[in-house]
Write an enzyme that holds these catalytic residues in place. Structure first.
Site, PDB file in Angstrom:
ATOM      1  CG  ASP A  43      -2.068   0.666   0.933  1.00  0.00           C
ATOM      2  OD1 ASP A  43      -3.314   0.373   1.656  1.00  0.00           O
ATOM      3  OD2 ASP A  43      -2.315   1.718   0.119  1.00  0.00           O
TER       4      ASP A  43
HETATM    5  C1  GLC Z   1      -4.433   4.147  -0.250  1.00  0.00           C
HETATM    6  C2  GLC Z   1      -5.372   3.254   0.004  1.00  0.00           C
HETATM    7  C3  GLC Z   1      -5.274   1.965  -0.978  1.00  0.00           C
HETATM    8  C4  GLC Z   1      -5.092   2.471  -2.410  1.00  0.00           C
HETATM    9  C5  GLC Z   1      -3.797   3.317  -2.568  1.00  0.00           C
HETATM   10  C6  GLC Z   1      -3.621   3.658  -3.825  1.00  0.00           C
HETATM   11  O1  GLC Z   1      -3.594   4.610   0.900  1.00  0.00           O
HETATM   12  O2  GLC Z   1      -5.006   2.461   1.262  1.00  0.00           O
HETATM   13  O3  GLC Z   1      -6.739   1.306  -0.750  1.00  0.00           O
HETATM   14  O4  GLC Z   1      -5.541   1.485  -3.399  1.00  0.00           O
HETATM   15  O5  GLC Z   1      -3.568   3.787  -1.498  1.00  0.00           O
HETATM   16  O6  GLC Z   1      -4.610   4.672  -4.100  1.00  0.00           O
END
Ligand code: GLC
Length: 721
Positions: free
Chosen positions: A264
């Site tokens: 993430d």
């Molecule tokens: C965010 C979220 C995740 C998302 C990623 C990219 O912080 O936790 O669900 O896909 O970043 O945007």
């Protein structure tokens, strides 16, 4: 490209090129000017020289930008390896349909597929090749803002809806120009954040993880998802991203997941904030060791992976394994043949926000709505002349919800616009009455709203929480309607009872006060682009509500976490409605039951469960029991009903839940029509994770019931021999 050719390509790549494939940065890095880029790059700890090797990017703005960035990248990349373009297409790309917590209430996997297919078509035209979807985090606490992204508190339903999204987004061939690769998230148990506070710690037994929190991710892997994203949270003391039990034992060994794992956003960098390590090199080691192929935005791999390999922490063959997974995904998407995956500005303009797509979004909004209460008020008569809309959402375009990708508020149809379009003859008056922020105290607008309600034939109270009060980072400790909305509603309802409440919310709210005076409550969630049109159709009976709650509505925030499939205790309460029973597991003055339970949802017609028959009442592990349920439409209009079959294992070596959804089927019945729905119950459906973490069934008695949580219509018993 043939797989052998991929291996040839891999063999020709330098180690810097290979590590580049493991890097993902925001697209703005590629479109920034030289002056703008120096700062960010030095902050990221990488030289500009490295940019040409980068393997993927996220957060770009449509086809034009994607094509420009991909073209420039291919001119610089020594082996012309296309970048992957990724985005959060959670509930639509430009045409936005209801948030997943709403869409899940449809109990209609085919509708979920139709919406996902539409989103894939728009997103692919807009340059997206991978979507960070489905999010299938199991949830029990409405204080957590990201409940809006999931399908609620049932592991089975979450898995069905997640698998439906995987199948629909990916289609039969990832190289199809209207298919996207999917990425199931957030592995694992992000929804178990303590106290419903986002990013908070998660402490769960292995048994509960396997019983409730893990099944939906597995369902998506079984459905063929190509990527997986570990969660931000620590799980039993170890952040998921580097949790060996989760990332190696369960994911790669037990489940045999062979897809790409992407961290993430800055999750590797956050290992320092977690207090796991004080340096990025160690973070890189732990992240790579636990199978994270792509590092999203942080640059620990770029800065330290080469050094770690040179020091012998890893060998280049391990790096090659990761790189090959990424190259194989690019190849499956056909990017070596078409790096743009069919995207174009013209196509994006052609396919986005078409009347057909709006129609799908409208249908989804109608079928996601849940009629929580209706004391003979709805549907309103479409011949009414004087309508008053009151509340912060009466004429509000910000109803698309969080994670609305490239959706725009201005595309959304407001409640006022929807009703005006449906009833051009009607006189519609709007009185906002108050704000919807948590610290709004201004009640000066209430008297005018009350006056406007007095001489209206019908009143629609349009209430809710702002769309940015749910979603990432947006947890709440108070689940009532923000500000003075409840006070506004009570004053208006005292003036005119021919009124209904429309709700706009990203989570179950505490509606106990409102419920006392509102004769009708229709929950639209955040319905998306066509919200106002769907609202009008539902309010005036052009569409019949059929949604069912997938996450319990607490009577008070103090009940959280509250969920329907809870285990028995040694001191259960007696009378379910009793608000206190000494020496029992309950609350003084509140009771245990939610205001609206899982599976609850009214219709403009009525349904009767006339019979439920089992073809046998004893079964062995080799048998199946055929359950036949006859449902009749006993009302005056056609309606859809979700027939829900629940199981209760009466006695087991691990305390069983009082009820568990094991099957459902949505049917449509005309007035007077009957249908018999048949379900097959087999031994695997009786299994549970016991104290020793074995997935077993045990001989004994079971109850089956049809109806909804805490409300059995018919119950039958059978025995597993
Ligand atoms: C965010 C979220 C995740 C998302 C990623 C990219 O912080 O936790 O669900 O896909 O970043 O945007």
């Amino acid at each position: 490209m043939e797989k052998t050719a991929l291996k040839t390509l891999l063999a020709e790549m330098t180690i810097d090129e290979k590590i580049g494939q493991l890097m993902q940065v925001n697209t703005n890095i590629f479109v920034a000017t030289k002056a703008e880029i120096t700062g960010p790059l030095s902050k990221m700890g990488i030289e500009e020289e490295r940019l040409k090797y980068i393997g993927s990017t996220l957060n770009f703005h449509g086809a034009a930008e994607m094509i420009q960035v991909q073209k420039e990248h291919l001119e610089k990349d020594p082996h012309k390896i296309p970048m992957l373009f990724m985005m959060d297409v959670i509930h639509g790309f430009r045409t936005i349909y209801p948030i997943p917590l709403g869409l899940g209430c449809s109990f209609d996997p085919e509708l979920v597929k139709e919406c996902s297919r539409m989103a894939a078509k728009e997103a692919a035209a807009g340059g997206v090749q991978v979507t960070f979807t489905p999010m299938v985090d199991y949830v029990r606490d409405a204080r957590w803002g990201r409940v809006m992204e999931t399908c609620g508190e049932d592991p089975y339903l979450n898995g069905v809806m997640g698998a439906a999204q995987v199948k629909a987004f990916q289609g039969d061939d990832l190289a199809d120009k209207e298919s996207l690769a999917t990425c199931v998230k957030h592995f694992a148990a992000y929804g178990g954040a303590e106290a419903g506070k986002d990013y908070n710690t998660v402490e769960l037994s292995e048994r509960l993880l396997r019983e409730c929190y893990l099944p939906a991710y597995k369902a998506c892997i079984d459905a063929g998802t190509t990527m997986l994203m570990p969660s931000f949270n620590s799980l039993n003391g170890v952040p998921s991203t580097i949790n060996p039990w989760l990332m190696q034992q369960v994911l790669r060994k037990e489940w045999g997941f062979s897809g790409v794992v992407i961290t993430d956003y800055n999750a590797v960098g956050e290992l320092i904030k977690h207090g796991i390590t004080d340096n990025l090199k160690d973070a890189a080691r732990m992240a790579f060791e636990n199978g994270n192929d792509i590092e999203m935005v942080s640059t620990s791999y770029a800065q330290h992976l080469k050094e770690l390999i040179q020091e012998g922490a890893f060998n280049e063959a391990q790096l090659d394994e990761s790189v090959l997974r990424i190259l194989e995904l690019k190849n499956a998407l056909g990017l070596f043949e078409d790096p743009y995956h069919g995207a174009s500005v013209e196509k994006e303009q052609q396919v986005c926000l078409t009347p057909e797509h709006r129609a799908i979004a409208r249908k989804a909004a109608e079928q996601s709505a849940v009629l929580l209460k209706n004391e003979g008020v709805l549907p309103f008569d479409e011949k009414v002349k004087k309508i008053t809309l009151i509340g912060p959402f009466a004429d509000e375009k910000a109803i698309k919800g969080f994670w609305a990708c490239c959706g725009k508020d201005q595309d959304c149809v407001t409640v006022k616009e929807g009703i005006a379009a449906l009833l051009p003859h009607a006189e519609i008056r709007v009185e906002k009455g108050c704000g919807n922020l948590w610290d709004d105290t201004d009640t000066s607008g209430i008297p005018a709203a009350v006056e406007a309600a007095k001489d209206a034939e019908i009143v629609v109270l349009c209430l809710g929480e702002p769309q940015n009060y749910s979603g990432e980072g947006n947890s709440r400790a108070d689940l009532t309607l923000p500000g003075v909305q409840t006070e506004l509603a009570k004053a208006v309802l005292a003036a005119n009872q021919n009124a209904a409440v429309l709700l706009f919310n990203g989570r179950p709210l505490v509606l106990s006060e409102l419920e006392k005076s509102a004769p009708a409550i229709l929950d639209l969630w955040f319905p998306g682009t066509e919200g106002g049109n769907a609202a009008a159709n539902l309010l005036f009976g052009k569409a019949n509500p059929c949604g069912k709650v997938t996450m319990s509505f607490p009577k008070a925030v103090g009940q959280c976490p509250i969920y329907y499939n809870h285990p028995m205790t040694g001191r259960p309460k007696g009378n379910a409605e009793e608000v206190h029973h000494a020496y029992a597991s309950n609350y003084i003055g509140c009771g245990n039951l939610p205001l609206y339970p899982f599976g609850h949802g009214l219709s403009y017609t009525t349904f009767a469960y006339e019979s439920m028959t089992l073809d046998k009442t004893e079964m062995t592990a080799e048998d199946t029991i055929t359950v036949s349920i006859t449902v009749a439409n006993t009302g005056s209009c056609t309606g859809k009903e979700t027939v829900q079959l629940y199981l209760r294992d009466l006695y087991a070596s691990a305390v069983p839940p009082i009820q568990k959804l094991i099957a459902f089927e949505k049917i449509e019945l005309a007035p007077g029509e009957k249908k018999t729905v048949t379900f097959k119950v087999c031994e695997p459906m009786l299994r549970f994770w016991n104290g020793a973490c074995e997935f077993i069934s045990e001989p004994g008695d079971f109850n089956l019931f049809v109806g909804y949580a805490d409300h059995p219509a018919i119950t039958e018993r059978f025995t597993l021999k």
